[in-house]
Design an enzyme around this catalytic site. Structure first.
Site, short mmCIF file in Angstrom:
data_model
loop_
_atom_site.label_atom_id
_atom_site.label_comp_id
_atom_site.label_asym_id
_atom_site.label_seq_id
_atom_site.Cartn_x
_atom_site.Cartn_y
_atom_site.Cartn_z
N GLU A 38 4.35 0.56 9.96
CA GLU A 38 4.36 -0.89 9.76
C GLU A 38 4.36 -1.67 11.09
O GLU A 38 4.41 -2.88 11.08
CB GLU A 38 5.57 -1.32 8.91
CG GLU A 38 5.60 -0.70 7.53
CD GLU A 38 4.55 -1.26 6.59
OE1 GLU A 38 3.66 -2.01 7.03
OE2 GLU A 38 4.62 -0.95 5.39
N THR B 287 0.80 -1.23 0.00
CA THR B 287 0.00 0.00 0.00
C THR B 287 0.83 1.28 0.00
O THR B 287 0.28 2.36 -0.16
CB THR B 287 -0.97 0.04 1.20
OG1 THR B 287 -0.21 0.10 2.41
CG2 THR B 287 -1.89 -1.18 1.20
N LEU B 288 2.15 1.18 0.14
CA LEU B 288 3.01 2.37 0.10
C LEU B 288 3.48 2.70 -1.31
O LEU B 288 4.04 3.77 -1.54
CB LEU B 288 4.23 2.18 1.01
CG LEU B 288 3.92 2.19 2.52
CD1 LEU B 288 5.12 1.69 3.31
CD2 LEU B 288 3.52 3.58 2.97
#
Length: 178
Positions: free
Chosen positions: A108, A35-36
């Protein structure tokens, strides 16, 4: 007056170059696979200047295979800690400063949910060691999921990511793989 202007210009030049030198020595390579990545839901974390510096270096692929799965009720991409099983995973490499690395560690949930560890990736013709966030403890049932080589929130098996502010924060994978 002229000497003052010259002194200010010289000081500014030295300050800028010393800042560049010290920040260059504090850069870390980070490989992101979920998702980054660019166009993905959490990419804004890398773009936000208040989080630190993140400079896109290029697209890359892991040199070894890993299982990349989308799991949990939030459809989170997880790289499982089993080198040699799965697929070579596509992602992106960024140079980040210490502040951004700390931001990514917090995001994270390193070292609780993910473990930051170095892996080798191919970046064009170059081979680089990069930090990567790999699921720390994983349920063996995750090995039954479809292994992906490229995560995309808009196309990964129709499993759209649930944004962090809407997630059930009790996500846990507590069974160690053997």
């Amino acid at each position: 007056m002229r000497q003052l202007v010259i002194s200010i210009v010289l000081f500014s030049f030295l300050f800028i170059n010393l800042t560049k030198m010290s920040s260059a020595s504090l850069l870390h390579r980070v490989f992101v696979y979920g998702t980054l990545k660019t166009t993905q839901p959490n990419h804004d974390i890398l773009k936000e200047a208040s989080n630190g510096i993140a400079k896109f270096i290029g697209k890359a692929v892991t040199e070894k295979a890993y299982p990349l799965v989308v799991a949990s009720s939030s459809n989170i991409p997880f790289l499982l800690p089993i080198e040699g099983k799965g697929k070579n995973v596509h992602g992106e490499v960024y140079h980040v400063d210490d502040k951004m690395l700390k931001t990514l560690d917090d995001f994270e949930q390193h070292p609780t949910l993910y473990q930051r560890q170095e892996i080798s990736v191919s970046l064009g013709e170059k081979h680089e060691l990069c930090w990567c966030y790999i699921l720390r403890n994983s349920n063996p049932e995750l090995l039954q999921f479809v292994f992906l080589e490229n995560y995309d929130d808009n196309g990964s098996e129709g499993l759209n990511y649930v944004p962090r502010h809407k997630q059930n924060m009790s996500i846990k994978f507590e069974v160690q793989l053997e």
